[in-house]
Design a protein around this motif. Structure first.
Motif, short mmCIF file in Angstrom:
data_model
loop_
_atom_site.label_atom_id
_atom_site.label_comp_id
_atom_site.label_asym_id
_atom_site.label_seq_id
_atom_site.Cartn_x
_atom_site.Cartn_y
_atom_site.Cartn_z
N GLU A 12 0.81 -1.22 0.00
CA GLU A 12 0.00 0.00 0.00
C GLU A 12 0.84 1.27 0.00
OE1 GLU A 12 -3.94 1.78 2.29
OE2 GLU A 12 -2.52 0.55 3.42
N ARG A 13 2.04 1.21 0.57
CA ARG A 13 2.88 2.41 0.67
C ARG A 13 3.55 2.71 -0.67
NH1 ARG A 13 4.75 5.94 4.16
NH2 ARG A 13 3.58 4.93 5.83
N GLY A 55 -3.85 -3.75 23.26
CA GLY A 55 -4.08 -2.37 22.88
C GLY A 55 -2.80 -1.67 22.44
N VAL A 56 -1.70 -1.95 23.14
CA VAL A 56 -0.41 -1.34 22.79
C VAL A 56 0.06 -1.84 21.42
CG1 VAL A 56 2.01 -1.09 23.48
CG2 VAL A 56 0.21 -1.03 25.21
N ILE A 57 -0.25 -3.10 21.09
CA ILE A 57 0.08 -3.62 19.76
C ILE A 57 -0.57 -2.75 18.68
CG2 ILE A 57 -0.36 -5.53 18.15
CD1 ILE A 57 0.01 -7.46 20.52
N GLY A 58 -1.83 -2.38 18.89
CA GLY A 58 -2.53 -1.54 17.92
C GLY A 58 -1.87 -0.19 17.77
N VAL A 59 -1.46 0.41 18.89
CA VAL A 59 -0.81 1.72 18.85
C VAL A 59 0.53 1.62 18.12
CG1 VAL A 59 0.21 3.56 20.24
CG2 VAL A 59 -1.96 2.53 20.93
N GLY A 60 1.33 0.59 18.47
CA GLY A 60 2.64 0.42 17.85
C GLY A 60 2.54 0.18 16.36
N SER A 61 1.58 -0.64 15.96
CA SER A 61 1.40 -0.92 14.53
C SER A 61 0.93 0.33 13.79
CB SER A 61 0.39 -2.06 14.35
OG SER A 61 0.26 -2.40 12.99
N PHE A 62 0.05 1.13 14.41
CA PHE A 62 -0.39 2.39 13.80
C PHE A 62 0.81 3.31 13.56
CE2 PHE A 62 -1.63 6.84 14.26
CZ PHE A 62 -2.59 6.95 13.26
N LEU A 63 1.69 3.41 14.54
CA LEU A 63 2.88 4.26 14.39
C LEU A 63 3.74 3.79 13.22
CD1 LEU A 63 3.91 4.69 18.15
CD2 LEU A 63 2.85 6.40 16.66
N PHE A 64 3.87 2.47 13.10
CA PHE A 64 4.73 1.93 12.03
C PHE A 64 4.13 2.19 10.66
CE2 PHE A 64 6.56 -1.99 9.83
CZ PHE A 64 7.74 -1.35 9.53
N HIS A 65 2.83 2.07 10.53
CA HIS A 65 2.19 2.23 9.23
C HIS A 65 1.87 3.69 8.89
CE1 HIS A 65 1.96 -1.99 8.23
NE2 HIS A 65 1.55 -2.24 9.45
N THR A 66 2.26 4.60 9.76
CA THR A 66 2.12 6.02 9.46
C THR A 66 3.50 6.68 9.35
OG1 THR A 66 1.74 6.37 11.84
CG2 THR A 66 -0.20 6.32 10.42
N PHE A 67 4.29 6.60 10.41
CA PHE A 67 5.64 7.18 10.35
C PHE A 67 6.56 6.36 9.46
CE2 PHE A 67 4.00 9.06 14.24
CZ PHE A 67 4.43 10.37 14.13
N ALA A 68 6.41 5.03 9.46
CA ALA A 68 7.19 4.13 8.61
C ALA A 68 8.69 4.38 8.72
CB ALA A 68 6.73 4.24 7.16
N GLU A 69 9.15 4.44 9.97
CA GLU A 69 10.59 4.60 10.23
C GLU A 69 11.04 3.48 11.15
OE1 GLU A 69 10.70 9.49 9.80
OE2 GLU A 69 10.96 8.56 11.78
N ARG A 70 12.37 3.30 11.24
CA ARG A 70 12.89 2.16 12.00
C ARG A 70 12.44 2.17 13.46
NH1 ARG A 70 19.12 1.85 9.70
NH2 ARG A 70 18.62 0.71 7.77
#
Length: 217
Positions: A12-13, A55-70
């Protein structure tokens, strides 16, 4: 290591923009919904701890799929690892009846297991980065086999969880190969099915514990 380096790992990216993966980002709400549901359904300390990590998994995954940084990639995988380790401890202590010390040693045993199993799955080639997750359904099925003689319902629940994870991993693995025909990819199904699977694992744990309380009452 440059923790701000960009990561372009999903179909998607197509740009480094924050909302370049809208479907992958928004479907992380499934983890939050599952976490809230299981928190309310399972008033047990361990079940609520697992729900919080979900719940934290959801937050972490959201960060990865938006910021997309290491750094965001680390925020994505660490909560998943935390859930796995916490569930192993709970399964050892409350399913298998091990002491807390032995349960913790079982948690530590996960690391050499993963170190041996991940390279073996990686040799299959077609799994790609999903090879890192492939040992998990195998481990769940091993627990299901051990539980079958003593706790058939829990064993059945674990086996169902493993099956859900295998289907979920299939969608994760197909994201790249199907990119040409499915432009938004299939990774979002990994989020949705994984949220269902993790919630089901908490449900399986809760049912086992509550049934034990009823029998001892």
């Amino acid at each position: 290591m440059d923790w701000r380096a960009g990561v372009d790992a999903y179909c998607e990216r197509t740009s480094p923009e924050f909302w370049a993966e809208p479907v992958n980002a928004v479907t992380n709400a499934a983890f939050l919904a599952a976490a809230i549901l299981m928190w309310r359904r399972a008033p047990l300390p361990m079940a609520r701890a697992l729900s919080a990590v979900l719940g934290v998994i959801g937050v972490g995954s959201f960060l990865f799929h938006t910021f997309a940084e290491r750094w965001a990639g680390l925020a994505d995988v660490l909560p998943i690892l935390a859930f796995i380790l916490l569930y192993i401890f709970a399964a050892n202590r409350d399913f298998l009846g091990l002491s807390p010390v032995r349960s913790f040693l079982g948690v530590l045993a996960f690391f050499p297991y993963a170190a041996l199993a991940v390279p073996l799955f990686a040799r299959l080639g077609f799994l790609g980065s999903s090879a890192g997750y492939a040992p998990i359904p195998v481990l769940i099925l091993v627990y299901a086999a051990f539980l079958r003689p003593r706790a058939r319902e829990a064993a059945r629940g674990m086996a169902m969880g493993a099956l859900l994870l295998i289907v979920s991993l299939t969608f994760r693995t197909l994201d790249g190969p199907l990119c040409a025909t499915v432009p938004m990819g299939t990774h979002f199904m990994w989020h949705i099915l994984n949220a269902v699977m993790l919630a089901w694992m908490i449900e399986t744990y809760s049912r086992h514990m509550l049934a034990g309380r009823r029998h001892s009452a």
